[in-house]
Scaffold this motif. Structure first.
Motif, PDB file in Angstrom:
ATOM      1  N   THR A 135      34.816 -16.909   6.727  1.00  0.00           N
ATOM      2  CA  THR A 135      34.721 -17.893   7.807  1.00  0.00           C
ATOM      3  C   THR A 135      35.633 -19.078   7.528  1.00  0.00           C
ATOM      4  N   LEU A 194      35.216 -10.326  11.776  1.00  0.00           N
ATOM      5  CA  LEU A 194      34.950 -10.095  10.359  1.00  0.00           C
ATOM      6  C   LEU A 194      34.194  -8.795  10.157  1.00  0.00           C
ATOM      7  N   SER A 195      33.193  -8.534  10.993  1.00  0.00           N
ATOM      8  CA  SER A 195      32.422  -7.298  10.882  1.00  0.00           C
ATOM      9  C   SER A 195      33.331  -6.085  11.005  1.00  0.00           C
ATOM     10  N   ALA A 232      32.783 -14.021  13.574  1.00  0.00           N
ATOM     11  CA  ALA A 232      31.774 -13.057  13.117  1.00  0.00           C
ATOM     12  C   ALA A 232      32.102 -11.627  13.534  1.00  0.00           C
ATOM     13  N   ARG A 258      30.800 -13.559   3.817  1.00  0.00           N
ATOM     14  CA  ARG A 258      30.964 -14.067   5.188  1.00  0.00           C
ATOM     15  C   ARG A 258      31.374 -15.528   5.189  1.00  0.00           C
TER      16      ARG A 258
END
Length: 220
Positions: free
Chosen positions: A118, A127-128, A124, A114
């Motif tokens: 980033t 990215l998930s 977030a 992560r």
């Protein structure tokens, strides 16, 4: 760390160069075929017709099988095609080696994943979703980024970047370079090798040394 002594790997002959431990180096070839040949020479995938190749101070073609495996565990590879498994999701591809190395906590590995993404500009939620996607339709450079993160999780002593920056826009390439520079400097003895047949793609790599592999097999 890496040393070629009078090595013949046709079309190269009489190759003599050394990359010392802790250095950040560029290797430039004239074709993708020659690039792949040199990478295979470095990691022992192809035996030279003559000469000797040393890795971590060991003659690759004189050590036993057990010693070879020990050397290979010290190497991180980012291949030009990413080396991605198509039936695993993005996140599964990245975390795969960690599953086999019980000394690492999966929670710590995911946190590092992560953190790196980033830095690349992922939010977030995005990215998930991204980590849950299939990698099949991703462009080649994104697969190389996946391979980059995967290799970094294993904290190798030697990182080999095969055409890492090719096909990236300037902003993405700048971010990726910043990540590799930070990773390189995190350990004093870590060695980083960028290899490409595209000189322009490596123009912003701040290398300690550049090795030019030209026609006729001369290293400069």
């Amino acid at each position: 760390m890496i040393r070629f002594e009078n090595v013949t790997l046709r079309p190269f002959s009489g190759l003599n160069f050394e990359i010392k431990s802790g250095r950040l180096c560029r290797i430039l070839t004239e074709s993708d075929f020659e690039k792949s040949l040199i990478i295979q020479g470095i990691i022992g995938g192809i035996q030279p017709e003559s000469g000797r190749v040393f890795l971590f101070g060991q003659d690759l073609w004189s050590v036993g099988k057990g010693e070879i495996f020990t050397l290979f565990r010290k190497i991180g590879m980012v291949l030009d095609n990413g080396g991605i498994i198509s039936n695993l999701k993005v996140g599964e591809n990245i975390i795969l080696p960690t599953w086999y190395h019980k000394s690492q906590k999966l929670s710590d590995a995911w946190r590092r994943v992560r953190d790196i993404y980033t830095e690349l500009g992922f939010e977030a939620l995005r990215l998930s979703e991204y980590l849950g996607e299939s990698p099949g339709s991703l462009p080649a450079y994104e697969k190389r980024i996946m391979a980059l993160v995967r290799a970094m999780l294993m904290e190798p002593e030697l990182m080999i970047y095969d055409a890492l920056l090719e096909g990236m826009d300037n902003e993405t390439a700048r971010k990726v370079l910043r990540i590799t520079e930070k990773f390189h400097s995190a350990k004093q003895e870590r060695t980083s090798v960028f290899i490409s047949s595209d000189e322009q793609s490596l123009k912003d790599v701040r290398a300690d040394k550049t090795v030019w592999l030209l026609k006729g097999g001369q290293a400069g």
